[in-house]
Design a protein around this motif. Structure first.
Motif, PDB file in Angstrom:
ATOM      1  N   SER A   8       0.713  -1.344  -0.009  1.00 62.28           N
ATOM      2  CA  SER A   8       0.228  -0.055   0.186  1.00 62.28           C
ATOM      3  C   SER A   8       0.769   1.262  -0.235  1.00 62.28           C
ATOM      4  CB  SER A   8      -0.866  -0.311   1.306  1.00 62.28           C
ATOM      5  OG  SER A   8      -1.881   0.947   1.121  1.00 62.28           O
ATOM      6  N   ALA A   9       0.106   2.457  -0.059  1.00 62.14           N
ATOM      7  CA  ALA A   9       0.943   3.728   0.074  1.00 62.14           C
ATOM      8  C   ALA A   9       0.381   4.137   1.346  1.00 62.14           C
ATOM      9  CB  ALA A   9       0.458   4.596  -1.051  1.00 62.14           C
ATOM     10  N   SER A  10       1.338   4.208   2.343  1.00 64.82           N
ATOM     11  CA  SER A  10       0.981   4.936   3.669  1.00 64.82           C
ATOM     12  C   SER A  10       0.311   5.970   3.860  1.00 64.82           C
ATOM     13  CB  SER A  10       2.194   4.650   4.662  1.00 64.82           C
ATOM     14  OG  SER A  10       2.928   3.291   4.517  1.00 64.82           O
ATOM     15  N   TYR A  11       0.395   7.004   3.010  1.00 63.97           N
ATOM     16  CA  TYR A  11      -0.283   8.333   3.211  1.00 63.97           C
ATOM     17  C   TYR A  11      -2.003   8.005   3.048  1.00 63.97           C
ATOM     18  CZ  TYR A  11       0.096   9.166  -1.942  1.00 63.97           C
ATOM     19  OH  TYR A  11       0.305   9.210  -3.339  1.00 63.97           O
ATOM     20  N   TYR A  12      -2.309   6.966   2.334  1.00 61.65           N
ATOM     21  CA  TYR A  12      -3.555   6.802   2.186  1.00 61.65           C
ATOM     22  C   TYR A  12      -4.512   6.742   3.731  1.00 61.65           C
ATOM     23  CZ  TYR A  12      -3.054   4.928  -2.563  1.00 61.65           C
ATOM     24  OH  TYR A  12      -2.912   4.767  -3.901  1.00 61.65           O
ATOM     25  N   TYR A  13      -3.575   6.554   4.513  1.00 61.72           N
ATOM     26  CA  TYR A  13      -4.125   6.314   6.145  1.00 61.72           C
ATOM     27  C   TYR A  13      -4.145   7.696   6.666  1.00 61.72           C
ATOM     28  CZ  TYR A  13      -3.937   2.006   4.042  1.00 61.72           C
ATOM     29  OH  TYR A  13      -4.039   0.738   3.001  1.00 61.72           O
ATOM     30  N   PHE A  14      -3.530   8.783   6.280  1.00 59.34           N
ATOM     31  CA  PHE A  14      -3.403  10.175   6.836  1.00 59.34           C
ATOM     32  C   PHE A  14      -4.480  10.558   7.688  1.00 59.34           C
ATOM     33  CE2 PHE A  14      -4.218  14.667   6.407  1.00 59.34           C
ATOM     34  CZ  PHE A  14      -2.697  15.343   6.540  1.00 59.34           C
ATOM     35  N   GLY A  15      -5.794  10.272   7.396  1.00 62.05           N
ATOM     36  CA  GLY A  15      -7.025  10.418   8.174  1.00 62.05           C
ATOM     37  C   GLY A  15      -6.854   9.741   9.522  1.00 62.05           C
ATOM     38  N   LYS A  16      -6.167   8.727   9.805  1.00 66.49           N
ATOM     39  CA  LYS A  16      -6.097   8.112  10.797  1.00 66.49           C
ATOM     40  C   LYS A  16      -4.876   8.849  11.875  1.00 66.49           C
ATOM     41  CE  LYS A  16      -6.976   3.447   9.344  1.00 66.49           C
ATOM     42  NZ  LYS A  16      -8.230   2.990  10.304  1.00 66.49           N
ATOM     43  N   ASP A  17      -3.854   9.182  11.203  1.00 68.18           N
ATOM     44  CA  ASP A  17      -2.839   9.684  11.890  1.00 68.18           C
ATOM     45  C   ASP A  17      -2.050  10.453  10.359  1.00 68.18           C
ATOM     46  OD1 ASP A  17      -0.209  10.610  12.992  1.00 68.18           O
ATOM     47  OD2 ASP A  17      -0.852   9.270  14.831  1.00 68.18           O
ATOM     48  N   ALA A  18      -1.692  11.700  10.824  1.00 66.34           N
ATOM     49  CA  ALA A  18      -0.982  12.467   9.685  1.00 66.34           C
ATOM     50  C   ALA A  18       0.629  11.766   9.566  1.00 66.34           C
ATOM     51  CB  ALA A  18      -0.699  13.917   9.700  1.00 66.34           C
ATOM     52  N   THR A  19       1.165  11.167  10.582  1.00 66.13           N
ATOM     53  CA  THR A  19       2.451  10.543  10.808  1.00 66.13           C
ATOM     54  C   THR A  19       2.632   9.538   9.924  1.00 66.13           C
ATOM     55  OG1 THR A  19       2.291  10.928  13.180  1.00 66.13           O
ATOM     56  CG2 THR A  19       4.039   9.738  12.413  1.00 66.13           C
ATOM     57  N   PHE A  20       1.472   8.682   9.139  1.00 66.78           N
ATOM     58  CA  PHE A  20       1.719   7.782   8.302  1.00 66.78           C
ATOM     59  C   PHE A  20       2.387   8.401   7.007  1.00 66.78           C
ATOM     60  CE2 PHE A  20      -1.747   5.468  10.313  1.00 66.78           C
ATOM     61  CZ  PHE A  20      -1.140   4.395  10.481  1.00 66.78           C
ATOM     62  N   ALA A  21       1.998   9.847   6.579  1.00 64.00           N
ATOM     63  CA  ALA A  21       2.622  10.301   5.384  1.00 64.00           C
ATOM     64  C   ALA A  21       4.158  10.218   5.292  1.00 64.00           C
ATOM     65  CB  ALA A  21       2.252  11.772   5.601  1.00 64.00           C
ATOM     66  N   PHE A  22       4.886  10.013   6.262  1.00 61.56           N
ATOM     67  CA  PHE A  22       6.357  10.051   6.402  1.00 61.56           C
ATOM     68  C   PHE A  22       6.980   8.775   5.689  1.00 61.56           C
ATOM     69  CE2 PHE A  22       6.021  13.330   9.864  1.00 61.56           C
ATOM     70  CZ  PHE A  22       7.014  14.145   9.304  1.00 61.56           C
ATOM     71  N   ASP A  23       6.087   7.722   5.879  1.00 63.78           N
ATOM     72  CA  ASP A  23       6.533   6.159   5.116  1.00 63.78           C
ATOM     73  C   ASP A  23       6.190   6.278   3.711  1.00 63.78           C
ATOM     74  OD1 ASP A  23       7.212   3.677   5.747  1.00 63.78           O
ATOM     75  OD2 ASP A  23       5.428   3.013   4.993  1.00 63.78           O
ATOM     76  N   CYS A  24       5.598   7.539   3.428  1.00 63.57           N
ATOM     77  CA  CYS A  24       5.215   7.651   1.621  1.00 63.57           C
ATOM     78  C   CYS A  24       5.718   9.017   1.228  1.00 63.57           C
ATOM     79  CB  CYS A  24       3.758   7.310   1.656  1.00 63.57           C
ATOM     80  SG  CYS A  24       3.162   7.347   0.004  1.00 63.57           S
TER      81      CYS A  24
END
Length: 363
Positions: free
Chosen positions: A95-111
């Motif tokens: 997957s692309a981790s920024y898809y889960y931005f709505g859960k926590d913006a921190t996911f974006a750093f993985d993408c």
């Protein structure tokens, strides 16, 4: 005589190794997993990383560890892959981790984050710059261990039905864009829209939206955006690179023999590097075809880039002020970005800019 004896012994040892490998594989368990992808098979470059990953694991384990890939929607919808891995519905995902931005913006750093790291820099940050440790500590709360799973490189800045000559032209534009980019552009007057890939073209055609971003020439050409939105902008400042990830349920990971864990490490890295290379090969020829079809290639004006950079920095600083998990990664990540850009300006960027300029000069 001694040399001949040494060679004979070495050959015998190599032969023993060849015999030992299958014996080792026979001693290990047969394991079958499922991988849920966030992507359709039509996106062969992105989905192809899953195929590379699973095939290499099978090869490296003598066919004892097999993972079957499922496209988006075959087990779970594309945007629910992380949840499926977390819950153990599937053992792993892509997957692309920024898809889960709505859960926590921190996911974006993985993408990808706005004005972030290039593909090469992101790989360096993850592999050698502390990114692996920081992101895995974050993912642990979601019962997941993450691995590099490909990178698109710097993405394009989207397709527009009208030309963007200044920040004022952004006001009121309905654009398919999400995550941090959506937050940033909203402050500049854009109306962000969240649409799945298959819904973008009809929305552009009907005028429901005025602009859309996706990936880059190779993937964008397939979706046909150029037929209804002639202006193609660069760069995609919200995705200086987009790194994809393989997710593995931690409990399932811990059950694996060390040999199988090593196979995952190797296969994920091969899939990661392979995707980067494939996009670098396919994007130039796809862009050439688009230009022949009348696409009007444009760069964002400097005042637009400056306004977006300033606003993106504000948005990220605000997130860090209220989100401790985000701040824990953001602070060292910023220092890494600064060091990387300073170094790039010394040699690589200078060389690249010269070659671009020389290639355009009259002969």
């Amino acid at each position: 005589m001694e040399r001949r004896s040494f060679i004979t012994k070495a050959a015998a040892g190599a032969g023993a190794g060849i015999i030992a490998a299958p014996a080792l594989a026979q001693a290990l368990p047969t394991i079958n997993w499922r991988l849920a992808s966030s992507f359709p098979k039509s996106l062969d470059t992105i989905f192809g990383a899953s195929d590379t990953f699973t095939k290499r694991i099978s090869q490296l384990t003598g066919g004892k560890f097999n993972i079957r890939s499922f496209a988006a929607g075959e087990i779970v919808p594309g945007l629910q892959v992380m949840d499926a891995v977390q819950a153990g519905t599937v053992e792993c995902g892509h997957s692309a981790s920024y898809y889960y931005f709505g859960k926590d913006a921190t996911f974006a750093f993985d993408c990808a984050v706005p004005f972030g790291l290039t593909s090469r820099q992101h790989t360096a940050w993850y592999d050698q710059g502390g990114g692996r440790e920081l992101t895995r500590a974050f993912f642990k709360d979601y019962n997941i261990i993450n691995f590099l799973g490909g990178n698109s490189g710097t993405q394009m800045g989207g397709w527009f039905r009208k030309e963007i000559k200044s920040v004022a032209d952004l006001k009121g534009t309905k654009m398919r864009v999400a995550g941090f980019a959506g937050r940033v552009l909203e402050r500049l007057g854009v109306v962000p829209q969240q649409l799945a890939g298959g819904d973008i073209y009809p929305a552009l055609e009907k005028g429901t939206i005025d602009a859309a971003e996706w990936v880059g020439p190779y993937d964008d050409e397939k979706l046909g955006f150029f037929k209804v939105a002639p202006f193609y902008y660069a760069p995609g400042w919200w995705e200086p690179s987009a790194s994809f990830s393989f997710y593995i349920n931690i409990k399932e990971w811990e059950k694996l023999p060390k040999e199988y864990q090593a196979a995952i490490e190797v296969a994920s890295y091969e899939a990661h590097v392979g995707m980067q290379a494939e996009y670098d090969v396919k994007n130039p020829t796809a862009l050439a075809r688009l230009l022949k079809n009348g696409v009007k290639l444009r760069n964002y004006p400097k005042d637009v880039m400056d306004a977006c950079f300033k606003t993106a920095t504000q948005v990220m600083d605000e997130e860090a002020a209220k989100n401790a998990k985000f701040k824990k990664i953001y602070e060292p990540w910023k220092r890494f970005r600064q060091d990387q850009n300073q170094w790039a300006s010394v040699a690589e960027a200078t060389m690249q800019n010269y070659l671009i300029s020389a290639g355009r000069a009259p002969k």
